[in-house]
Structure formats: structure tokens, C-alpha cells
Design a protein around this motif. Structure first.
Motif, PDB file in Angstrom:
ATOM      1  N   VAL B   5       0.854  -1.187   0.000  1.00 11.71           N
ATOM      2  CA  VAL B   5       0.000   0.000   0.000  1.00 11.71           C
ATOM      3  C   VAL B   5       0.889   1.235   0.000  1.00 11.71           C
ATOM      4  N   LEU B   6       0.843   1.969  -1.105  1.00 12.60           N
ATOM      5  CA  LEU B   6       1.680   3.166  -1.222  1.00 12.60           C
ATOM      6  C   LEU B   6       0.848   4.389  -0.842  1.00 12.60           C
ATOM      7  N   GLY B   7       1.098   4.903   0.333  1.00 16.93           N
ATOM      8  CA  GLY B   7       0.294   6.028   0.824  1.00 16.93           C
ATOM      9  C   GLY B   7      -0.769   5.502   1.777  1.00 16.93           C
ATOM     10  N   VAL B   8      -0.573   5.741   3.071  1.00 20.80           N
ATOM     11  CA  VAL B   8      -1.459   5.124   4.065  1.00 20.80           C
ATOM     12  C   VAL B   8      -2.329   6.201   4.709  1.00 20.80           C
ATOM     13  N   GLY B   9      -3.343   6.638   3.980  1.00 22.36           N
ATOM     14  CA  GLY B   9      -4.329   7.582   4.521  1.00 22.36           C
ATOM     15  C   GLY B   9      -5.637   6.844   4.721  1.00 22.36           C
ATOM     16  N   LEU B  10      -6.747   7.545   4.454  1.00 20.15           N
ATOM     17  CA  LEU B  10      -8.050   6.906   4.647  1.00 20.15           C
ATOM     18  C   LEU B  10      -8.215   5.689   3.742  1.00 20.15           C
ATOM     19  N   ALA B  35       7.829   8.493   8.664  1.00 17.67           N
ATOM     20  CA  ALA B  35       7.972   7.293   9.504  1.00 17.67           C
ATOM     21  C   ALA B  35       6.952   7.321  10.644  1.00 17.67           C
ATOM     22  N   GLU B  36       6.654   8.516  11.097  1.00 16.46           N
ATOM     23  CA  GLU B  36       5.715   8.667  12.206  1.00 16.46           C
ATOM     24  C   GLU B  36       4.316   8.202  11.798  1.00 16.46           C
ATOM     25  N   ARG B  37       3.892   8.641  10.606  1.00 15.98           N
ATOM     26  CA  ARG B  37       2.557   8.244  10.145  1.00 15.98           C
ATOM     27  C   ARG B  37       2.490   6.744   9.868  1.00 15.98           C
ATOM     28  N   LEU B  38       3.615   6.174   9.416  1.00 13.10           N
ATOM     29  CA  LEU B  38       3.643   4.723   9.194  1.00 13.10           C
ATOM     30  C   LEU B  38       3.502   3.989  10.523  1.00 13.10           C
ATOM     31  N   ASP B  39       4.178   4.515  11.563  1.00 16.00           N
ATOM     32  CA  ASP B  39       4.042   3.907  12.897  1.00 16.00           C
ATOM     33  C   ASP B  39       2.584   3.941  13.350  1.00 16.00           C
ATOM     34  N   ARG B  40       1.958   5.093  13.108  1.00 13.37           N
ATOM     35  CA  ARG B  40       0.553   5.256  13.502  1.00 13.37           C
ATOM     36  C   ARG B  40      -0.323   4.221  12.778  1.00 13.37           C
ATOM     37  N   ALA B  41      -0.070   4.039  11.477  1.00 16.51           N
ATOM     38  CA  ALA B  41      -0.835   3.076  10.684  1.00 16.51           C
ATOM     39  C   ALA B  41      -0.630   1.658  11.226  1.00 16.51           C
ATOM     40  N   ALA B  46      -3.413  -1.183  10.374  1.00 17.31           N
ATOM     41  CA  ALA B  46      -3.650  -1.035   8.940  1.00 17.31           C
ATOM     42  C   ALA B  46      -2.540  -1.674   8.111  1.00 17.31           C
ATOM     43  N   ILE B  47      -1.344  -1.774   8.679  1.00 22.94           N
ATOM     44  CA  ILE B  47      -0.220  -2.406   7.968  1.00 22.94           C
ATOM     45  C   ILE B  47       0.545  -3.291   8.949  1.00 22.94           C
ATOM     46  N   ASP B  48       1.259  -4.291   8.363  1.00 20.03           N
ATOM     47  CA  ASP B  48       2.104  -5.119   9.227  1.00 20.03           C
ATOM     48  C   ASP B  48       3.431  -4.437   9.491  1.00 20.03           C
ATOM     49  N   ARG B  49       3.949  -3.803   8.422  1.00 20.56           N
ATOM     50  CA  ARG B  49       5.167  -3.023   8.612  1.00 20.56           C
ATOM     51  C   ARG B  49       5.202  -1.881   7.608  1.00 20.56           C
ATOM     52  N   GLY B  50       6.003  -0.865   7.947  1.00 18.89           N
ATOM     53  CA  GLY B  50       6.075   0.309   7.089  1.00 18.89           C
ATOM     54  C   GLY B  50       7.494   0.609   6.677  1.00 18.89           C
TER      55      GLY B  50
END
Lengths: 358, 358
Positions: B5-10, B35-41, B46-50
Motif C-alpha cells: 500500500v503506497l500512501g497510508v491515509g483513509l 515514519a511517524e505516520r507509518l508507525d501510527r498506521a 492497517a499495515i504489518d510493517r512500514g
């Protein structure tokens, strides 16, 4: 107080119910062409008695509401004025006002337009609280009697509505812009989408919520809306032409790929909508404002219109002529601190021409 | 199955959540610049890893979703295709499709557009069920791999969405008519009302529900919509010009006082809207349809587009190449008796050119 309701459908029936619920010692007489429908209205408590004779319906009335499609209102109002007592205020509930106001020279007539309940028709859906919180436009002309205007204003406030004075031409332009034009655009949108989807074969259109919202009013009641389109044709045509001009500007920005112009336009629309919708949420503590006025025709209309233009919500009003009837005072009750301040400023600036030094 | 998933928003976040909820053994890798938003996701599941490294995000992926504003998608898709494995299907979620489909010649790319969730942005609002029952347009090109298209189709069905195949140009014209045009008209309506009310002084506009509905989307997210207006400029401009022509016809009828024309136009709009909205409510029992096909590029797109045009909702599909890979069969599951009959008729009329006698 005797209330005459000419035409007992959703609006007329709700006026009857509201009168019997909120007015002291109200007697509601309903007029209609069908005795059966009048019986139904009586069973539902919307009227005390019904008659198919218009003269009988208006005899002895204090307030007469002409309720019906825009197309029949001029005739109904004319007959009501012919039969009603000399001190009866006659109003209508039509959604266009200029033509009927221009056609009626009688001082007992005040045009009206409650913004309520277009979704369902018929006295079966009438409710005593239909007008609670609703805007109720009043279009007094200079010739309109101040005393009769005040009586009508009080009745409408008793129904829980917010009377707003506005001149008939501005009313029609305003309604053209905020009501009739949205209906025109909704109709055009669905027709255009249907044509396009027709060209693409039998494809199911997967229309989103924006389309549903934008076209909710498409194809509204044809009899009612044809009357409105015809009665307010010129104002609507002018609004539609302005829309055409604005759309052409958008086309030019699109073709030029002008992202900055499109962004600014979109930001402006968001800001416009916020202001338009927030403006409607005014309220607050009620202030009393006493305005000394000369006792001549047109004063009430002049004052009410000036305050309406200033966005002042008159919660209630009272007229008190001086004993010699040459002057008097209007007491206004205004909701909200800001509105009261604006009202004072408006009153201070009003030039009544013949105002006495006080 | 590995989902990138490229871009982890809504939308991206919801794709991640839906994948982890509904796909077997799914591993979701998220790409983003923060990196912060990926951590949040990751915290939100929403994701296993970012990773902030795009190549790392697409390495080993089976399905890659490019999620972002329309303006950045072409670059994102190009980079994804450069880094993704040879058997990875790459799609995007942009709301305009022609420009990105024309710019991308890779057989691994299938354009996509889920009709879901424009109201709130941000991974905080992501939901596994965001796509349940939603239309998800797919715009396969002739060059698109049938096997990869089928994989993407299955994933989208697993999300609970309804995939609808459509060619990119028709998609953009359709969206211009049913989504972008309503936004344009909403913006114009509020600007016009605001101007008029400004001219009338500080009057509070008493806007009714029709105005609120018609302008609900006015001034929607400017960044997103400027991208859409620019990317789909020509199709939108054409729709707006058609609207201008239709409005001019209305002006003429108004000025002529042509009640019959106005009535007919209004009746037509009601009928159009009914048909447009009812068409979306199809459903019913699911039928299986096996279609023997030659094994060559373009077949799946040809079939899916033909069925899409016929308004057939493909609930699920499967490709089964013959052992020698020269021919095969596509099994389709269709919802609704009528739709299944239409699908059979469409399939019977399709000319695959090199179809073998069976």
C-alpha cells in the motif's frame, strides 16, 4: 379570534391546527371545493367547521390565509378581500410574491410565504408544529395597514415561526437564487446524466452521494413547480443566466488548466457556504426596543423591511398609537445581543420624514 | 498474499485493514514519506510493517495499491511498476482514469477507483469495511494481463466491494457527469447566492433544505478537487458546456412563459432520477457462467467491459487456462436473474475472432 383558511391541504391544515393549538379562543373556518375533504380536515382537528361557500368562510374573520397553488392564489385573494370584513388581514402562502402583491392594492393584504413542508401534500400530513422555527416571509407593501400587519405578525410568532419582512421583488430574487435555481439545476443534472448513461447502453450508473444530494429535488411536484416557474419566470431566468456566465468562467479555467484559479474558486465556495449557513443560526437573549413613529401608512413596512435587510429577527412586535392617533410607538422584541445593537443602529438612521422631536 | 500500500491515509489504510481482515495470510507493507505516520498506521493495524523506501515496499508484492492525490499518482505508479515483481498487479485509486491509463503501457497495471469515503481524511478514519457494498471501478486496458486482472478483481470482491469494469474514457465522462459536475454546480450556486445576499446588505439568508442539499459538496477539499479538475478538465468542460446549453433552453421556456414545456421538462427530470437511482439497486441470486475463450491478451478486458456496459454486476470471476495455454475458460458469477440472462446474451454475441468450435 376567528381564522379563515381557504384551502385545507398540508399548509392550510397546519395553519388550522396551529391556530387551534396556540391562539386563544381560536375558531377556524375552512373553505374548500370538496365537502368530503372539509369533513376529513374537521375529523383531524384542523378546522372547527368547513364550508364550500367562500363568502361564508371569510365572514367575520380576523385573519384569512389563502392557501393553494401559486396559480390560483390571485383569484382566491381577490375573492377573500371582496368578502372579508374591513378589519380582516388577508394573506397568502405562495412561494412567489411580486405578481400577487402588484395585483392587490387593498390595505388589508400582506403577502406571506412560510418556508415549510413541501415534501408531503395533503391535510393528512398537517401538523400543529409544522412552522416551529421556520422562516415565514412577509411582504408588506407601503399601503398595507400597520395594525393588520402587526396582528398577522403576532399570529405567525404564535405558530412558532420567525416572520421576516422583505419586499416582494427581493423575496422573488432571493427565492430564485436559493430555491428555484437549485431546482432548475437538479432537473438539468438528472436529465444530462440520464442522456449520457443512455448513450452508454444499459450500463447501471453507480451514482454517488454527491449526485443524490444535488438532485434530491429534481422533478418536484410538477403542478406546483410549473406555477412557480411561470409566476417567477423573469427572476429565475436572470438567475439562470448569471449561472451560465459563471459556468462559462469555470469552463475557461478548466480549458486553460488554471489550477490557481480553480483552487481559489473552490476555497471561495467553501467560505461562502459556511457564511450562508452559519448566518442562519443567530439567536440569544431577547431585547425590547421602543421606536416612536408618526402614525401614517407605510411606517411599519418601512421599519420591518429595514430590519429585515439588516438580518434582524423580530421575535415579536406591538403597535401603540397615541390617543390622538397622530403618532405612536412600535415596540420590537429582538433576539440576540448583536441583532439588538444592529436594530438600534438601523432605527437611529431611519428617516421617518415627519418624526417629532422627543 | 503480500499487499503493498503506497500512501497510508483513509483509502490506503482501509485497504490495509480490509486485506488483513478478509484475505488469507495477508501481509501488508505500507509505504509513506513520514515514519511517524507509518508507525501510527501500524498501531492501528492497517499495515504489518512500514517503510519510507518505495522499492522495499513493493518487493515481493502480489498486489500493489497506489493511494494518493490524483496529482501524484502517475509518478507513484511509475515507480511502483519499476520496482514491483513481474507477476505483481499494480493499481491506483484515483478518481480520474484516462490520463494515468494512457501514460502507463505496462501489462501489470489496471486502473482503479473505489467510490468510497471522501468525507474524512486520514488513517485514523480508516475502516476494514469502508468498501462494503461500494462500487469499485476497474479500467483494464487491452494490454492488461487477464490473470493479474482476475487477481485484483478477487481481492476487491473480498473487500466486499462491487468491481465494475469500464474503459477509462467512459469512466471519466461518467464521473464528470455524476460527480464532478455536481461539485461545479454546487460551487457556482453558493457563490451566486453569496453575491446576491451581499448586494442586499447584511440580510440573513434563510436558505431552505433544497439549497443545503444542492450545495452540500461546495468547496470540498481544495487540494483533492483541484487535482481532479485539472486531470479531468476536458471531460468536465464538455459536461459544463452541455449544462449551459440545457440552461439556455430553460431560460427560453421561462421567458416564453411556456408552461407546457416546463411541465414536461419537470416530469422528465422526475422520471430520469427514479430510473438512475433504481438502477443501482439490482441484486438477487448468484448465477455461474462459464465462457470458453482464446488465451490471448485483451480477452478479459473485452469481456469485462462488455458486461459492464450491459449493467452486469460480476460478483466473482475465475480464469482457467487449458493445459496447453492456447485456450481457456472464464467462470463468472453474476448476481440477479435478469443480469445473468443479459450476461449470457452479451457473451453469445461477443466475437472473440479466434474462438474454437466447442
Amino acid at each position: 379570534v376567528r381564522i379563515s383558511v381557504l384551502g385545507v391541504g398540508l399548509i392550510g391544515g397546519s395553519i388550522g391546527l396551529a391556530s387551534r393549538e396556540w391562539l386563544e379562543d381560536a375558531e377556524v373556518v375552512g373553505f374548500g371545493r370538496s365537502a368530503e375533504r372539509l369533513d376529513r380536515a374537521r375529523e383531524l382537528g384542523a378546522i372547527d367547521r368547513g364550508t364550500t361557500d367562500l363568502s361564508e368562510a371569510v365572514a367575520g374573520a380576523d385573519v384569512c390565509f389563502a392557501c393553494g397553488p401559486v396559480g390560483v392564489l390571485p383569484g382566491l385573494v381577490e375573492q377573500a378581500l371582496a368578502g372579508a370584513p374591513a378589519d380582516c388581514v388577508v394573506t397568502d402562502v405562495g412561494s412567489t410574491k411580486r405578481s400577487i402583491v402588484e395585483a392587490t392594492a387593498d390595505e388589508r393584504f400582506v403577502g406571506g410565504h412560510p418556508i415549510a413542508g413541501a415534501e408531503t401534500a395533503g391535510v393528512e400530513h398537517a401538523r400543529a408544529d409544522l412552522f416551529q422555527g421556520a422562516t415565514w416571509y412577509l411582504t408588506p407593501a407601503e399601503r398595507s395597514s400597520g395594525l393588520l400587519y402587526e396582528r398577522l405578525h403576532r399570529v405567525i410568532v404564535a405558530f412558532g415561526a420567525r416572520p421576516v419582512a422583505i419586499d416582494a421583488e427581493t423575496h422573488d430574487r432571493l427565492l430564485a437564487a436559493v430555491s428555484h435555481l437549485p431546482h432548475v439545476l437538479a432537473n438539468v443534472l438528472v436529465a444530462q446524466a440520464a442522456t449520457m448513461l443512455g448513450e452508454e447502453g444499459e450500463a447501471l450508473p453507480r451514482v454517488g452521494p454527491s449526485f443524490r444530494d444535488a438532485t434530491r429535488v429534481a422533478g418536484a411536484n410538477t403542478d406546483m413547480w410549473t406555477d412557480i416557474y411561470v409566476a417567477n419566470a423573469e427572476a429565475i431566468a436572470e438567475e439562470v443566466e448569471e449561472t451560465i456566465g459563471r459556468l462559462q468562467t469555470v469552463v475557461n479555467a478548466l480549458r486553460a488548466g488554471d489550477a490557481a484559479a480553480l483552487s481559489g474558486w473552490n476555497d471561495g465556495a467553501r467560505e461562502d457556504r459556511r457564511r450562508l449557513l452559519e448566518a442562519d443560526l443567530a439567536g440569544g437573549p431577547v431585547h425590547e426596543l421602543v421606536v416612536p413613529v408618526p402614525n401614517r401608512p407605510g411606517i411599519v413596512a418601512q421599519l420591518a423591511l429595514a430590519l429585515g435587510r439588516a438580518g434582524v429577527n423580530i421575535v415579536d412586535m406591538a403597535l401603540a398609537p397615541a390617543p390622538d392617533m397622530s403618532s405612536g410607538a412600535i415596540t420590537l422584541w429582538i433576539a440576540g445581543d448583536d441583532a439588538a445593537e444592529r436594530a438600534r443602529a438601523v432605527v437611529d438612521q431611519l428617516d421617518f420624514g415627519d418624526r417629532q422631536p422627543s
